[in-house]
Write a protein that holds these residues in place. Structure first.
Motif, PDB file in Angstrom:
ATOM      1  N   SER A 171       0.686  -1.274   0.099  1.00  0.00           N
ATOM      2  CA  SER A 171       0.144   0.151   0.058  1.00  0.00           C
ATOM      3  C   SER A 171       0.842   1.321   0.058  1.00  0.00           C
ATOM      4  O   SER A 171       0.626   2.271  -0.879  1.00  0.00           O
ATOM      5  CB  SER A 171      -0.882  -0.126   1.147  1.00  0.00           C
ATOM      6  OG  SER A 171      -1.642   1.389   1.364  1.00  0.00           O
ATOM      7  N   ALA A 172       2.048   1.327   0.859  1.00  0.00           N
ATOM      8  CA  ALA A 172       3.008   2.439   0.982  1.00  0.00           C
ATOM      9  C   ALA A 172       3.541   2.547  -0.479  1.00  0.00           C
ATOM     10  O   ALA A 172       3.576   3.662  -0.821  1.00  0.00           O
ATOM     11  CB  ALA A 172       3.856   2.000   2.127  1.00  0.00           C
ATOM     12  N   LEU A 173       3.830   1.530  -1.048  1.00  0.00           N
ATOM     13  CA  LEU A 173       4.588   1.605  -2.451  1.00  0.00           C
ATOM     14  C   LEU A 173       3.676   2.241  -3.315  1.00  0.00           C
ATOM     15  O   LEU A 173       3.988   3.331  -4.164  1.00  0.00           O
ATOM     16  CB  LEU A 173       5.037   0.104  -2.845  1.00  0.00           C
ATOM     17  CG  LEU A 173       5.717   0.105  -4.165  1.00  0.00           C
ATOM     18  CD1 LEU A 173       6.860   0.723  -4.449  1.00  0.00           C
ATOM     19  CD2 LEU A 173       5.938  -1.236  -4.776  1.00  0.00           C
ATOM     20  N   ALA A 174       2.215   1.849  -3.427  1.00  0.00           N
ATOM     21  CA  ALA A 174       1.362   2.495  -4.423  1.00  0.00           C
ATOM     22  C   ALA A 174       1.177   3.770  -4.255  1.00  0.00           C
ATOM     23  O   ALA A 174       0.891   4.510  -5.086  1.00  0.00           O
ATOM     24  CB  ALA A 174       0.102   1.574  -4.071  1.00  0.00           C
ATOM     25  N   ASP A 175       1.344   4.190  -2.917  1.00  0.00           N
ATOM     26  CA  ASP A 175       0.969   5.539  -2.498  1.00  0.00           C
ATOM     27  C   ASP A 175       2.434   6.467  -2.839  1.00  0.00           C
ATOM     28  O   ASP A 175       2.261   7.718  -2.426  1.00  0.00           O
ATOM     29  CB  ASP A 175       0.302   5.605  -0.997  1.00  0.00           C
ATOM     30  CG  ASP A 175      -0.671   5.019  -0.993  1.00  0.00           C
ATOM     31  OD1 ASP A 175      -1.641   4.975  -1.973  1.00  0.00           O
ATOM     32  OD2 ASP A 175      -1.218   4.812   0.328  1.00  0.00           O
ATOM     33  N   GLY A 176       3.250   5.750  -3.014  1.00  0.00           N
ATOM     34  CA  GLY A 176       4.572   6.524  -3.006  1.00  0.00           C
ATOM     35  C   GLY A 176       5.443   7.012  -1.809  1.00  0.00           C
ATOM     36  O   GLY A 176       6.164   7.717  -1.698  1.00  0.00           O
ATOM     37  N   GLU A 177       4.855   6.353  -0.880  1.00  0.00           N
ATOM     38  CA  GLU A 177       5.246   6.499   0.558  1.00  0.00           C
ATOM     39  C   GLU A 177       6.196   5.487   1.250  1.00  0.00           C
ATOM     40  O   GLU A 177       6.456   5.566   2.408  1.00  0.00           O
ATOM     41  CB  GLU A 177       3.911   6.654   1.645  1.00  0.00           C
ATOM     42  CG  GLU A 177       3.119   7.981   1.092  1.00  0.00           C
ATOM     43  CD  GLU A 177       1.885   7.980   1.825  1.00  0.00           C
ATOM     44  OE1 GLU A 177       1.571   7.137   2.813  1.00  0.00           O
ATOM     45  OE2 GLU A 177       1.123   9.075   1.671  1.00  0.00           O
ATOM     46  N   LEU A 178       6.620   4.485   0.354  1.00  0.00           N
ATOM     47  CA  LEU A 178       7.437   3.496   0.923  1.00  0.00           C
ATOM     48  C   LEU A 178       8.834   3.736   1.160  1.00  0.00           C
ATOM     49  O   LEU A 178       9.379   4.307   0.312  1.00  0.00           O
ATOM     50  CB  LEU A 178       7.509   2.180   0.027  1.00  0.00           C
ATOM     51  CG  LEU A 178       8.179   0.905   0.651  1.00  0.00           C
ATOM     52  CD1 LEU A 178       7.383   0.193   1.828  1.00  0.00           C
ATOM     53  CD2 LEU A 178       8.392  -0.240  -0.695  1.00  0.00           C
ATOM     54  N   GLN A 218       1.046  -9.724  -6.275  1.00  0.00           N
ATOM     55  CA  GLN A 218       0.544  -9.292  -7.316  1.00  0.00           C
ATOM     56  C   GLN A 218      -0.948  -8.581  -7.288  1.00  0.00           C
ATOM     57  O   GLN A 218      -1.699  -7.891  -7.594  1.00  0.00           O
ATOM     58  CB  GLN A 218       0.568 -10.017  -8.596  1.00  0.00           C
ATOM     59  CG  GLN A 218       1.962 -10.241  -9.185  1.00  0.00           C
ATOM     60  CD  GLN A 218       1.860 -11.371 -10.178  1.00  0.00           C
ATOM     61  OE1 GLN A 218       1.109 -11.862 -10.722  1.00  0.00           O
ATOM     62  NE2 GLN A 218       3.207 -11.519 -10.780  1.00  0.00           N
ATOM     63  N   MET A 219      -1.700  -9.745  -6.594  1.00  0.00           N
ATOM     64  CA  MET A 219      -3.175  -9.423  -6.025  1.00  0.00           C
ATOM     65  C   MET A 219      -3.277  -8.150  -5.205  1.00  0.00           C
ATOM     66  O   MET A 219      -4.095  -7.397  -5.445  1.00  0.00           O
ATOM     67  CB  MET A 219      -3.840 -10.715  -5.513  1.00  0.00           C
ATOM     68  CG  MET A 219      -4.001 -11.787  -6.684  1.00  0.00           C
ATOM     69  SD  MET A 219      -4.901 -13.288  -5.913  1.00  0.00           S
ATOM     70  CE  MET A 219      -5.926 -12.867  -4.586  1.00  0.00           C
ATOM     71  N   ALA A 220      -2.380  -8.058  -4.324  1.00  0.00           N
ATOM     72  CA  ALA A 220      -2.365  -6.695  -3.149  1.00  0.00           C
ATOM     73  C   ALA A 220      -2.125  -5.502  -4.086  1.00  0.00           C
ATOM     74  O   ALA A 220      -3.014  -4.711  -3.812  1.00  0.00           O
ATOM     75  CB  ALA A 220      -1.362  -7.145  -2.269  1.00  0.00           C
ATOM     76  N   TRP A 221      -1.215  -5.783  -4.941  1.00  0.00           N
ATOM     77  CA  TRP A 221      -0.865  -4.584  -5.712  1.00  0.00           C
ATOM     78  C   TRP A 221      -2.113  -4.095  -6.384  1.00  0.00           C
ATOM     79  O   TRP A 221      -2.387  -2.887  -6.444  1.00  0.00           O
ATOM     80  CB  TRP A 221       0.505  -4.818  -6.665  1.00  0.00           C
ATOM     81  CG  TRP A 221       0.513  -3.687  -7.512  1.00  0.00           C
ATOM     82  CD1 TRP A 221       0.525  -3.551  -8.925  1.00  0.00           C
ATOM     83  CD2 TRP A 221       1.315  -2.337  -7.311  1.00  0.00           C
ATOM     84  NE1 TRP A 221       0.594  -2.119  -9.602  1.00  0.00           N
ATOM     85  CE2 TRP A 221       1.402  -1.603  -8.538  1.00  0.00           C
ATOM     86  CE3 TRP A 221       1.723  -1.959  -6.301  1.00  0.00           C
ATOM     87  CZ2 TRP A 221       1.802  -0.346  -8.528  1.00  0.00           C
ATOM     88  CZ3 TRP A 221       2.423  -0.615  -6.309  1.00  0.00           C
ATOM     89  CH2 TRP A 221       2.305   0.106  -7.551  1.00  0.00           C
ATOM     90  N   GLN A 222      -2.614  -4.817  -7.309  1.00  0.00           N
ATOM     91  CA  GLN A 222      -3.616  -4.599  -8.138  1.00  0.00           C
ATOM     92  C   GLN A 222      -4.775  -3.929  -7.182  1.00  0.00           C
ATOM     93  O   GLN A 222      -5.505  -3.034  -7.431  1.00  0.00           O
ATOM     94  CB  GLN A 222      -4.240  -5.886  -8.678  1.00  0.00           C
ATOM     95  CG  GLN A 222      -3.474  -6.228 -10.020  1.00  0.00           C
ATOM     96  CD  GLN A 222      -3.501  -5.322 -11.089  1.00  0.00           C
ATOM     97  OE1 GLN A 222      -4.624  -4.530 -11.259  1.00  0.00           O
ATOM     98  NE2 GLN A 222      -2.385  -4.935 -11.655  1.00  0.00           N
ATOM     99  N   ALA A 223      -5.181  -4.605  -5.919  1.00  0.00           N
ATOM    100  CA  ALA A 223      -6.229  -4.137  -5.135  1.00  0.00           C
ATOM    101  C   ALA A 223      -5.748  -2.580  -4.628  1.00  0.00           C
ATOM    102  O   ALA A 223      -6.785  -1.692  -4.727  1.00  0.00           O
ATOM    103  CB  ALA A 223      -6.383  -4.869  -3.954  1.00  0.00           C
ATOM    104  N   TYR A 224      -4.432  -2.389  -4.155  1.00  0.00           N
ATOM    105  CA  TYR A 224      -4.290  -1.113  -3.546  1.00  0.00           C
ATOM    106  C   TYR A 224      -4.152  -0.114  -4.797  1.00  0.00           C
ATOM    107  O   TYR A 224      -4.406   0.926  -4.602  1.00  0.00           O
ATOM    108  CB  TYR A 224      -2.894  -1.282  -2.963  1.00  0.00           C
ATOM    109  CG  TYR A 224      -3.284  -1.692  -1.545  1.00  0.00           C
ATOM    110  CD1 TYR A 224      -3.923  -1.242  -0.702  1.00  0.00           C
ATOM    111  CD2 TYR A 224      -2.572  -2.935  -1.228  1.00  0.00           C
ATOM    112  CE1 TYR A 224      -4.106  -1.861   0.594  1.00  0.00           C
ATOM    113  CE2 TYR A 224      -2.612  -3.465   0.135  1.00  0.00           C
ATOM    114  CZ  TYR A 224      -3.470  -3.071   0.974  1.00  0.00           C
ATOM    115  OH  TYR A 224      -3.709  -3.660   2.017  1.00  0.00           O
TER     116      TYR A 224
END
Length: 113
Positions: free
Chosen positions: A18-25, A43-49
């Motif tokens: 989630s943090a990666l998807a938001d650019g906050e990791l 991959q499923m988590a990335w798609q969801a976030y």
């Protein structure tokens, strides 16, 4: 590894994705998280976030809700003893089900149109 440890690791993995998807990791975690994206669960988590983020950034996210929406939702959640975020995270929706599909009757009762 026991179930409790797996759950904690899964939770941390999802938080990091989630943090990666938001650019906050944190930069030190990027390599490890990217490695998990090669696995089906990652991959499923990335798609969801990614989809959650896209929805939140869309023009449709600002839909007007009834004036007392938040208070009615809070009351319903408090009354719903099956709502337990920790338990829900540990027990995702069964395979083949669409956990993102809403309940029209519940939506209507709290003012979502």
């Amino acid at each position: 590894m026991n179930t409790r440890m797996n759950t904690r690791l899964d939770t941390q993995l999802h938080e990091n994705i989630s943090a990666l998807a938001d650019g906050e990791l944190a930069s030190g975690d990027i390599e490890l998280v990217c490695a998990t994206l090669t696995m089906p669960d990652g991959q499923m988590a990335w798609q969801a976030y990614y989809q959650i983020g896209a929805a939140l950034r869309s023009q449709h996210c600002g839909a007007e809700l009834s004036a007392d929406f938040a208070s009615r939702l809070a009351l319903r959640l408090a009354a719903d003893h099956t709502f337990d975020p920790a338990s829900d995270a540990a027990h995702p929706a069964p395979a083949g089900t669409d956990a993102t599909q809403g309940n029209a009757a519940a939506d209507a009762s709290i003012g979502v149109s």
